[in-house]
Design a protein around this motif. Structure first.
Motif, PDB file in Angstrom:
ATOM      1  N   LYS A  78     -51.954  26.138  51.827  1.00 49.70           N
ATOM      2  CA  LYS A  78     -51.049  25.450  50.899  1.00 49.70           C
ATOM      3  C   LYS A  78     -51.820  24.952  49.683  1.00 49.70           C
ATOM      4  O   LYS A  78     -51.349  25.059  48.552  1.00 49.70           O
ATOM      5  N   GLN A  79     -53.024  24.436  49.894  1.00 51.98           N
ATOM      6  CA  GLN A  79     -53.835  23.948  48.785  1.00 51.98           C
ATOM      7  C   GLN A  79     -54.254  25.099  47.867  1.00 51.98           C
ATOM      8  O   GLN A  79     -54.276  24.936  46.655  1.00 51.98           O
ATOM      9  N   GLU A  80     -54.572  26.242  48.444  1.00 52.31           N
ATOM     10  CA  GLU A  80     -54.930  27.394  47.623  1.00 52.31           C
ATOM     11  C   GLU A  80     -53.743  27.863  46.789  1.00 52.31           C
ATOM     12  O   GLU A  80     -53.905  28.239  45.633  1.00 52.31           O
ATOM     13  N   ALA A  81     -52.557  27.821  47.379  1.00 48.25           N
ATOM     14  CA  ALA A  81     -51.355  28.268  46.669  1.00 48.25           C
ATOM     15  C   ALA A  81     -50.898  27.254  45.624  1.00 48.25           C
ATOM     16  O   ALA A  81     -50.403  27.626  44.567  1.00 48.25           O
ATOM     17  N   GLU A  82     -51.076  25.981  45.949  1.00 48.00           N
ATOM     18  CA  GLU A  82     -50.636  24.900  45.059  1.00 48.00           C
ATOM     19  C   GLU A  82     -51.711  23.803  45.094  1.00 48.00           C
ATOM     20  O   GLU A  82     -51.627  22.875  45.882  1.00 48.00           O
ATOM     21  N   PRO A  83     -52.737  23.881  44.263  1.00 48.56           N
ATOM     22  CA  PRO A  83     -53.894  22.977  44.334  1.00 48.56           C
ATOM     23  C   PRO A  83     -53.570  21.485  44.303  1.00 48.56           C
ATOM     24  O   PRO A  83     -54.319  20.699  44.844  1.00 48.56           O
ATOM     25  N   ARG A  88     -50.565  14.973  46.804  1.00 50.15           N
ATOM     26  CA  ARG A  88     -49.286  14.285  46.899  1.00 50.15           C
ATOM     27  C   ARG A  88     -48.929  13.934  48.330  1.00 50.15           C
ATOM     28  O   ARG A  88     -48.010  13.176  48.569  1.00 50.15           O
ATOM     29  N   GLU A  89     -49.630  14.478  49.302  1.00 50.54           N
ATOM     30  CA  GLU A  89     -49.308  14.251  50.697  1.00 50.54           C
ATOM     31  C   GLU A  89     -50.216  13.182  51.279  1.00 50.54           C
ATOM     32  O   GLU A  89     -51.322  12.963  50.840  1.00 50.54           O
ATOM     33  N   ASN A  90     -49.741  12.538  52.342  1.00 53.31           N
ATOM     34  CA  ASN A  90     -50.524  11.491  53.007  1.00 53.31           C
ATOM     35  C   ASN A  90     -51.145  11.958  54.308  1.00 53.31           C
ATOM     36  O   ASN A  90     -51.732  11.168  55.004  1.00 53.31           O
ATOM     37  N   ASP A  91     -51.040  13.220  54.670  1.00 54.30           N
ATOM     38  CA  ASP A  91     -51.475  13.650  55.980  1.00 54.30           C
ATOM     39  C   ASP A  91     -52.837  14.321  56.017  1.00 54.30           C
ATOM     40  O   ASP A  91     -53.173  14.981  56.969  1.00 54.30           O
ATOM     41  N   THR A  92     -53.640  14.159  54.987  1.00 62.95           N
ATOM     42  CA  THR A  92     -54.948  14.792  55.011  1.00 62.95           C
ATOM     43  C   THR A  92     -56.041  13.768  55.061  1.00 62.95           C
ATOM     44  O   THR A  92     -55.865  12.630  54.810  1.00 62.95           O
TER      45      THR A  92
END
Length: 92
Positions: A78-83, A88-92
């Motif tokens: 997901k990060q590669e597709a949309e850096p 914006r997410e809290n789950d990392t």
């Protein structure tokens, strides 16, 4: 695992290892806000820690290693597709 409340009265998940020391005398730990998937993100970090630093640990959560690895791979894709997606997410 310890569940606390942050300043805004939202859940915060904390996991620490009583054996591993990092940065001086502090124990290794994971801290995740209780937003979307906060608990799962904290548990994934713990599972990866056990797998890397304590191989062979007799922990029931290790049964979920492959699921944690799959979630990590999905986050990376997901990060590669949309850096900017992970920022914006809290789950990392």
């Amino acid at each position: 695992m310890k569940i606390d409340l942050d300043a805004d009265k939202r859940f915060v998940y904390k996991i620490s290892c009583s054996e591993c020391v990092v940065r001086g005398s502090r124990n290794w730990s994971a801290y995740r806000p209780g937003g979307d998937n906060g608990f799962m993100a904290a548990m994934d970090r713990w599972i990866f820690h056990l797998n890397e630093k304590h191989p062979g640990a007799d922990a029931p959560c290790m049964a979920f290693l492959s699921a944690a690895q799959q979630r990590l791979q999905q986050r990376r894709e997901k990060q590669e597709a949309e850096p900017t997606a992970l920022s914006r997410e809290n789950d990392t």
